[in-house]
Design a protein around this motif. Structure first.
Motif, PDB file in Angstrom:
ATOM      1  N   SER A  27       0.828  -1.214   0.000  1.00 40.97           N
ATOM      2  CA  SER A  27       0.000   0.000   0.000  1.00 40.97           C
ATOM      3  C   SER A  27       0.858   1.257   0.000  1.00 40.97           C
ATOM      4  CB  SER A  27      -0.901   0.017   1.241  1.00 40.97           C
ATOM      5  OG  SER A  27      -1.669  -1.148   1.324  1.00 40.97           O
ATOM      6  N   LEU A  28       0.219   2.357  -0.381  1.00 40.78           N
ATOM      7  CA  LEU A  28       0.888   3.649  -0.467  1.00 40.78           C
ATOM      8  C   LEU A  28      -0.089   4.717   0.015  1.00 40.78           C
ATOM      9  CD1 LEU A  28       3.486   4.986  -1.792  1.00 40.78           C
ATOM     10  CD2 LEU A  28       2.064   5.290  -3.800  1.00 40.78           C
ATOM     11  N   ALA A  29       0.404   5.678   0.774  1.00 43.43           N
ATOM     12  CA  ALA A  29      -0.434   6.786   1.248  1.00 43.43           C
ATOM     13  C   ALA A  29       0.229   8.102   0.859  1.00 43.43           C
ATOM     14  CB  ALA A  29      -0.601   6.701   2.757  1.00 43.43           C
ATOM     15  N   PHE A  30      -0.574   9.026   0.353  1.00 39.43           N
ATOM     16  CA  PHE A  30      -0.062  10.336  -0.052  1.00 39.43           C
ATOM     17  C   PHE A  30      -1.141  11.391   0.143  1.00 39.43           C
ATOM     18  CE2 PHE A  30      -1.611   7.952  -3.690  1.00 39.43           C
ATOM     19  CZ  PHE A  30      -2.435   8.838  -4.356  1.00 39.43           C
ATOM     20  N   TRP A  31      -0.697  12.651   0.275  1.00 39.16           N
ATOM     21  CA  TRP A  31      -1.618  13.770   0.492  1.00 39.16           C
ATOM     22  C   TRP A  31      -2.447  14.015  -0.767  1.00 39.16           C
ATOM     23  CZ3 TRP A  31      -2.477  15.742   5.166  1.00 39.16           C
ATOM     24  CH2 TRP A  31      -1.516  15.508   6.158  1.00 39.16           C
ATOM     25  N   ASP A  32      -3.734  14.249  -0.587  1.00 37.40           N
ATOM     26  CA  ASP A  32      -4.632  14.584  -1.688  1.00 37.40           C
ATOM     27  C   ASP A  32      -4.270  15.963  -2.225  1.00 37.40           C
ATOM     28  OD1 ASP A  32      -7.130  15.600  -3.057  1.00 37.40           O
ATOM     29  OD2 ASP A  32      -7.833  13.615  -2.470  1.00 37.40           O
ATOM     30  N   ILE A  33      -4.288  16.128  -3.542  1.00 36.42           N
ATOM     31  CA  ILE A  33      -3.923  17.433  -4.130  1.00 36.42           C
ATOM     32  C   ILE A  33      -5.059  18.450  -4.031  1.00 36.42           C
ATOM     33  CG2 ILE A  33      -2.165  16.496  -5.667  1.00 36.42           C
ATOM     34  CD1 ILE A  33      -4.213  16.802  -7.976  1.00 36.42           C
ATOM     35  N   SER A  34      -6.273  17.989  -3.722  1.00 32.30           N
ATOM     36  CA  SER A  34      -7.417  18.887  -3.525  1.00 32.30           C
ATOM     37  C   SER A  34      -8.076  18.542  -2.196  1.00 32.30           C
ATOM     38  CB  SER A  34      -8.431  18.736  -4.663  1.00 32.30           C
ATOM     39  OG  SER A  34      -7.856  19.084  -5.888  1.00 32.30           O
ATOM     40  N   PRO A  35      -7.419  18.861  -1.081  1.00 33.66           N
ATOM     41  CA  PRO A  35      -7.936  18.430   0.227  1.00 33.66           C
ATOM     42  C   PRO A  35      -9.267  19.086   0.585  1.00 33.66           C
ATOM     43  CG  PRO A  35      -6.099  19.944   0.507  1.00 33.66           C
ATOM     44  CD  PRO A  35      -6.201  19.657  -0.961  1.00 33.66           C
ATOM     45  N   ARG A  36     -10.110  18.298   1.251  1.00 34.26           N
ATOM     46  CA  ARG A  36     -11.408  18.784   1.723  1.00 34.26           C
ATOM     47  C   ARG A  36     -11.436  18.962   3.232  1.00 34.26           C
ATOM     48  NH1 ARG A  36     -15.714  15.986  -2.327  1.00 34.26           N
ATOM     49  NH2 ARG A  36     -14.691  16.745  -4.201  1.00 34.26           N
ATOM     50  N   GLN A  37     -10.371  18.569   3.888  1.00 32.29           N
ATOM     51  CA  GLN A  37     -10.207  18.703   5.337  1.00 32.29           C
ATOM     52  C   GLN A  37      -8.737  19.042   5.578  1.00 32.29           C
ATOM     53  OE1 GLN A  37     -12.536  18.082   7.881  1.00 32.29           O
ATOM     54  NE2 GLN A  37     -14.158  17.671   6.420  1.00 32.29           N
ATOM     55  N   PRO A  38      -8.385  19.535   6.765  1.00 37.26           N
ATOM     56  CA  PRO A  38      -6.975  19.790   7.063  1.00 37.26           C
ATOM     57  C   PRO A  38      -6.095  18.540   6.868  1.00 37.26           C
ATOM     58  CG  PRO A  38      -8.336  20.888   8.677  1.00 37.26           C
ATOM     59  CD  PRO A  38      -9.261  20.031   7.839  1.00 37.26           C
ATOM     60  N   ILE A  39      -6.638  17.379   7.197  1.00 40.67           N
ATOM     61  CA  ILE A  39      -5.967  16.121   6.864  1.00 40.67           C
ATOM     62  C   ILE A  39      -6.811  15.456   5.788  1.00 40.67           C
ATOM     63  CG2 ILE A  39      -5.343  13.804   7.671  1.00 40.67           C
ATOM     64  CD1 ILE A  39      -4.876  15.044  10.445  1.00 40.67           C
ATOM     65  N   HIS A  40      -6.214  15.222   4.632  1.00 43.08           N
ATOM     66  CA  HIS A  40      -6.873  14.499   3.541  1.00 43.08           C
ATOM     67  C   HIS A  40      -5.792  13.715   2.818  1.00 43.08           C
ATOM     68  CE1 HIS A  40     -10.100  14.523   0.145  1.00 43.08           C
ATOM     69  NE2 HIS A  40      -9.571  13.315   0.333  1.00 43.08           N
ATOM     70  N   ILE A  41      -5.707  12.442   3.159  1.00 41.30           N
ATOM     71  CA  ILE A  41      -4.674  11.546   2.645  1.00 41.30           C
ATOM     72  C   ILE A  41      -5.357  10.417   1.896  1.00 41.30           C
ATOM     73  CG2 ILE A  41      -2.865   9.912   3.344  1.00 41.30           C
ATOM     74  CD1 ILE A  41      -2.446  11.788   5.827  1.00 41.30           C
ATOM     75  N   LEU A  42      -4.813  10.058   0.737  1.00 38.13           N
ATOM     76  CA  LEU A  42      -5.325   8.922  -0.022  1.00 38.13           C
ATOM     77  C   LEU A  42      -4.484   7.698   0.302  1.00 38.13           C
ATOM     78  CD1 LEU A  42      -5.925  10.649  -3.461  1.00 38.13           C
ATOM     79  CD2 LEU A  42      -7.556  10.256  -1.611  1.00 38.13           C
ATOM     80  N   VAL A  43      -5.157   6.575   0.506  1.00 33.47           N
ATOM     81  CA  VAL A  43      -4.492   5.307   0.794  1.00 33.47           C
ATOM     82  C   VAL A  43      -4.896   4.347  -0.318  1.00 33.47           C
ATOM     83  CG1 VAL A  43      -4.125   3.506   2.513  1.00 33.47           C
ATOM     84  CG2 VAL A  43      -4.726   5.809   3.252  1.00 33.47           C
ATOM     85  N   ILE A  44      -3.890   3.834  -1.060  1.00 38.95           N
ATOM     86  CA  ILE A  44      -4.171   2.995  -2.223  1.00 38.95           C
ATOM     87  C   ILE A  44      -3.397   1.675  -2.151  1.00 38.95           C
ATOM     88  CG2 ILE A  44      -4.537   5.046  -3.674  1.00 38.95           C
ATOM     89  CD1 ILE A  44      -1.812   4.356  -5.052  1.00 38.95           C
ATOM     90  N   PRO A  45      -3.949   0.625  -2.780  1.00 40.47           N
ATOM     91  CA  PRO A  45      -3.140  -0.570  -2.967  1.00 40.47           C
ATOM     92  C   PRO A  45      -2.163  -0.296  -4.112  1.00 40.47           C
ATOM     93  CG  PRO A  45      -5.288  -0.888  -3.977  1.00 40.47           C
ATOM     94  CD  PRO A  45      -5.313   0.450  -3.282  1.00 40.47           C
ATOM     95  N   LYS A  46      -0.977  -0.854  -4.043  1.00 39.95           N
ATOM     96  CA  LYS A  46       0.003  -0.635  -5.111  1.00 39.95           C
ATOM     97  C   LYS A  46      -0.415  -1.331  -6.408  1.00 39.95           C
ATOM     98  CE  LYS A  46       4.060   0.285  -2.289  1.00 39.95           C
ATOM     99  NZ  LYS A  46       5.399  -0.189  -1.892  1.00 39.95           N
ATOM    100  N   ARG A  47      -1.075  -2.478  -6.280  1.00 46.26           N
ATOM    101  CA  ARG A  47      -1.571  -3.165  -7.470  1.00 46.26           C
ATOM    102  C   ARG A  47      -2.939  -2.601  -7.842  1.00 46.26           C
ATOM    103  NH1 ARG A  47      -1.982  -9.071  -8.079  1.00 46.26           N
ATOM    104  NH2 ARG A  47      -3.303  -8.979  -6.228  1.00 46.26           N
ATOM    105  N   HIS A  48      -3.232  -2.626  -9.133  1.00 48.10           N
ATOM    106  CA  HIS A  48      -4.500  -2.070  -9.613  1.00 48.10           C
ATOM    107  C   HIS A  48      -5.677  -2.981  -9.266  1.00 48.10           C
ATOM    108  CE1 HIS A  48      -6.967   0.546 -12.104  1.00 48.10           C
ATOM    109  NE2 HIS A  48      -7.610  -0.559 -12.442  1.00 48.10           N
ATOM    110  N   HIS A  49      -6.644  -2.401  -8.581  1.00 48.47           N
ATOM    111  CA  HIS A  49      -7.958  -2.993  -8.343  1.00 48.47           C
ATOM    112  C   HIS A  49      -8.932  -1.851  -8.583  1.00 48.47           C
ATOM    113  CE1 HIS A  49      -6.216  -6.581  -6.459  1.00 48.47           C
ATOM    114  NE2 HIS A  49      -5.370  -5.743  -5.893  1.00 48.47           N
TER     115      HIS A  49
END
Length: 113
Positions: A27-49
């Motif tokens: 998995s990978l987590a990174f800051w959202d480029i268009s945050p809707r809250q002070p903390i807005h982080i996207l968490v994704i699986p590295k493989r495509h699903h």
């Protein structure tokens, strides 16, 4: 199993740079480029699903890893109140068709009194 037309696959493979928070083997987590809250982080699986349903049905170990990463980051960065949400399908608001969770919180841990 990655899709080079998918922006999140390209971020996972490091072809596109993102403001990385943390990563694990799956998995990978990174800051959202268009945050809707002070903390807005996207968490994704590295493989495509395509969505969380596909991830749950086809790769439960990757799902557990993604959830552990998301909740660990939430514990580290938020006041303890947070949301980890997944949209599945266009009608539910999914705009990038690679499974991903939105980790959001109004109060960062460092802003607690």
């Amino acid at each position: 199993m990655n899709n080079q037309d998918c922006i999140f696959c390209r971020i996972a493979s490091k072809d596109i740079q993102a403001n990385l928070v943390e990563e694990t083997e799956h998995s990978l987590a990174f800051w959202d480029i268009s945050p809707r809250q002070p903390i807005h982080i996207l968490v994704i699986p590295k493989r495509h699903h395509t969505n969380i349903l596909e991830l749950t049905n086809n790769a439960p170990d990757e799902l557990v890893d993604l959830m552990r990463l998301g909740t660990r980051i939430a514990s580290d960065k938020s006041s303890g109140s947070f949301r980890l949400s997944f949209n599945t399908g266009a009608e539910a608001g999914q705009t990038v068709f690679h499974a991903h969770g939105h980790l959001t919180s109004k109060t960062p841990k460092d802003q607690l009194a």
